[in-house]
Motif scaffolding. Structure first.
Motif, PDB file in Angstrom:
ATOM      1  N   ASP A 106      25.930  40.887  31.047  1.00  0.00           N
ATOM      2  CA  ASP A 106      26.258  40.066  29.932  1.00  0.00           C
ATOM      3  C   ASP A 106      27.567  40.377  29.171  1.00  0.00           C
ATOM      4  O   ASP A 106      28.085  39.836  28.396  1.00  0.00           O
ATOM      5  N   LEU A 107      28.087  41.619  29.688  1.00  0.00           N
ATOM      6  CA  LEU A 107      29.190  42.087  28.971  1.00  0.00           C
ATOM      7  C   LEU A 107      30.645  41.132  29.601  1.00  0.00           C
ATOM      8  O   LEU A 107      30.369  40.939  30.739  1.00  0.00           O
ATOM      9  N   PRO A 108      31.686  41.132  28.624  1.00  0.00           N
ATOM     10  CA  PRO A 108      32.601  40.585  29.197  1.00  0.00           C
ATOM     11  C   PRO A 108      33.610  41.574  30.437  1.00  0.00           C
ATOM     12  O   PRO A 108      33.450  42.665  30.104  1.00  0.00           O
TER      13      PRO A 108
ATOM     14  N   LEU B 263      33.152  45.864  30.336  1.00  0.00           N
ATOM     15  CA  LEU B 263      32.672  46.534  31.447  1.00  0.00           C
ATOM     16  C   LEU B 263      33.551  47.588  31.976  1.00  0.00           C
ATOM     17  O   LEU B 263      33.128  48.671  32.514  1.00  0.00           O
ATOM     18  N   ALA B 264      34.708  47.086  32.194  1.00  0.00           N
ATOM     19  CA  ALA B 264      35.808  47.782  32.737  1.00  0.00           C
ATOM     20  C   ALA B 264      35.897  49.056  31.821  1.00  0.00           C
ATOM     21  O   ALA B 264      36.050  50.277  32.244  1.00  0.00           O
TER      22      ALA B 264
ATOM     23  N   VAL C 156      36.778  49.902  39.526  1.00  0.00           N
ATOM     24  CA  VAL C 156      36.555  48.899  38.257  1.00  0.00           C
ATOM     25  C   VAL C 156      36.689  47.697  38.651  1.00  0.00           C
ATOM     26  O   VAL C 156      35.930  46.545  38.343  1.00  0.00           O
ATOM     27  N   ALA C 157      37.972  47.249  39.370  1.00  0.00           N
ATOM     28  CA  ALA C 157      38.092  45.818  39.618  1.00  0.00           C
ATOM     29  C   ALA C 157      37.316  45.575  40.694  1.00  0.00           C
ATOM     30  O   ALA C 157      36.973  44.170  40.753  1.00  0.00           O
ATOM     31  N   GLU C 158      37.029  46.223  41.700  1.00  0.00           N
ATOM     32  CA  GLU C 158      35.947  45.645  42.709  1.00  0.00           C
ATOM     33  C   GLU C 158      34.757  45.330  41.938  1.00  0.00           C
ATOM     34  O   GLU C 158      34.095  44.293  41.981  1.00  0.00           O
ATOM     35  N   VAL C 159      34.313  46.043  41.045  1.00  0.00           N
ATOM     36  CA  VAL C 159      32.893  45.740  40.041  1.00  0.00           C
ATOM     37  C   VAL C 159      33.194  44.521  39.534  1.00  0.00           C
ATOM     38  O   VAL C 159      32.244  43.678  39.547  1.00  0.00           O
ATOM     39  N   THR C 160      34.036  44.348  38.516  1.00  0.00           N
ATOM     40  CA  THR C 160      34.264  43.290  37.795  1.00  0.00           C
ATOM     41  C   THR C 160      34.466  41.970  38.222  1.00  0.00           C
ATOM     42  O   THR C 160      34.142  40.972  37.898  1.00  0.00           O
ATOM     43  N   SER C 161      35.293  42.093  39.703  1.00  0.00           N
ATOM     44  CA  SER C 161      35.339  40.873  40.216  1.00  0.00           C
ATOM     45  C   SER C 161      34.413  40.322  41.112  1.00  0.00           C
ATOM     46  O   SER C 161      33.835  39.154  40.812  1.00  0.00           O
TER      47      SER C 161
ATOM     48  N   LEU D 236      31.233  40.206  38.018  1.00  0.00           N
ATOM     49  CA  LEU D 236      31.249  39.194  36.850  1.00  0.00           C
ATOM     50  C   LEU D 236      32.381  37.993  37.106  1.00  0.00           C
ATOM     51  O   LEU D 236      32.701  37.138  36.349  1.00  0.00           O
ATOM     52  N   GLY D 237      32.843  37.893  38.422  1.00  0.00           N
ATOM     53  CA  GLY D 237      33.746  36.960  38.547  1.00  0.00           C
ATOM     54  C   GLY D 237      34.930  36.988  37.733  1.00  0.00           C
ATOM     55  O   GLY D 237      35.742  36.149  37.511  1.00  0.00           O
ATOM     56  N   ASP D 238      35.531  38.246  37.377  1.00  0.00           N
ATOM     57  CA  ASP D 238      36.731  38.571  36.533  1.00  0.00           C
ATOM     58  C   ASP D 238      37.851  37.841  37.234  1.00  0.00           C
ATOM     59  O   ASP D 238      38.380  38.298  38.264  1.00  0.00           O
ATOM     60  N   PRO D 239      38.462  36.848  36.593  1.00  0.00           N
ATOM     61  CA  PRO D 239      39.738  36.146  37.172  1.00  0.00           C
ATOM     62  C   PRO D 239      40.975  36.941  37.235  1.00  0.00           C
ATOM     63  O   PRO D 239      41.829  36.591  37.956  1.00  0.00           O
TER      64      PRO D 239
END
Length: 203
Positions: free
Chosen positions: A103-105, A109-110, A124-129, A132-135
């Motif tokens: 539920d974190l933005p 999370l990063a 970090v980028a691999e996890v958030t993308s 969470l679908g980090d654009p």
């Protein structure tokens, strides 16, 4: 970019919502070829996971929870081909897994992930993308991504700094751009050296 977008107009970013398992798989992928990371994951989950619920194949397993990963003895990690640096990182992240909710933005999370030793910009980028679908996630430190971006956009290889400069016009949507470029150009980029050797036998 316009051509890549037209060719792959239906592509959308996905999100799994599964932060913990994504962290583990991303850490296992640090500094090794993808096939080895997948083999390590498969061996560890097969040995220490729990049977999948509902009607499912007998061998299908659910990945262990954070506490179980943290309790794995060192020989289990080594048997699966995971070195001390990566296994220690998984243990450290397990200690803060309760604070890594889906539920974190992405930016929060990063920030939390970066407080854990062994977690850098690439992880970090691999996890958030993935989770969470980090654009806007950019996997700085990837062995191939910067070269692909440089070749696709300029016809020349680039380093991480060069990749970030090239992607700057799309800040806020850089992961979307990377996905399109990988779909449009991976496999067409010239090879620049031998592939890394496999550390584990195929199974």
């Amino acid at each position: 970019m316009a051509r890549a977008r037209r060719t792959h107009a239906g592509v959308r970013l996905a999100r799994s919502g599964d932060v913990w398992d994504t962290v583990v798989t991303a850490v296992l992928e640090q500094r090794v070829v993808a096939l080895d990371a997948k083999a390590s994951w498969r061996r560890l989950v097969a040995a220490h996971g729990t049977p999948a619920p509902g009607p499912a194949p007998t061998a299908l397993r659910v990945a262990p929870p954070p506490a179980a990963w943290a309790a794995l003895p060192v020989w289990e990690w080594r048997r699966a081909g995971v070195d001390a640096q990566r296994s220690d990182t998984v243990r450290r992240v397990a200690g803060v897994a309760h604070a890594l909710g889906a539920d974190l933005p992405p930016h929060e999370l990063a920030r939390r992930l970066r407080t854990v030793r062994g977690i850098g910009p690439w992880t970090v980028a691999e996890v958030t993308s993935r989770a969470l679908g980090d654009p806007d996630a950019v996997s700085v430190g990837d062995a191939h991504l910067c070269h692909l971006v440089g070749w696709a956009l300029t016809g020349r290889r680039a380093d991480d700094a060069g990749m970030l400069r090239l992607l700057e016009p799309w800040r806020g949507h850089r992961q979307r751009v990377l996905v399109l470029l990988e779909l449009a150009y991976r496999g067409r980029m010239p090879a620049y050296g031998p592939r890394a050797p496999r550390a584990l036998p195929m199974r």
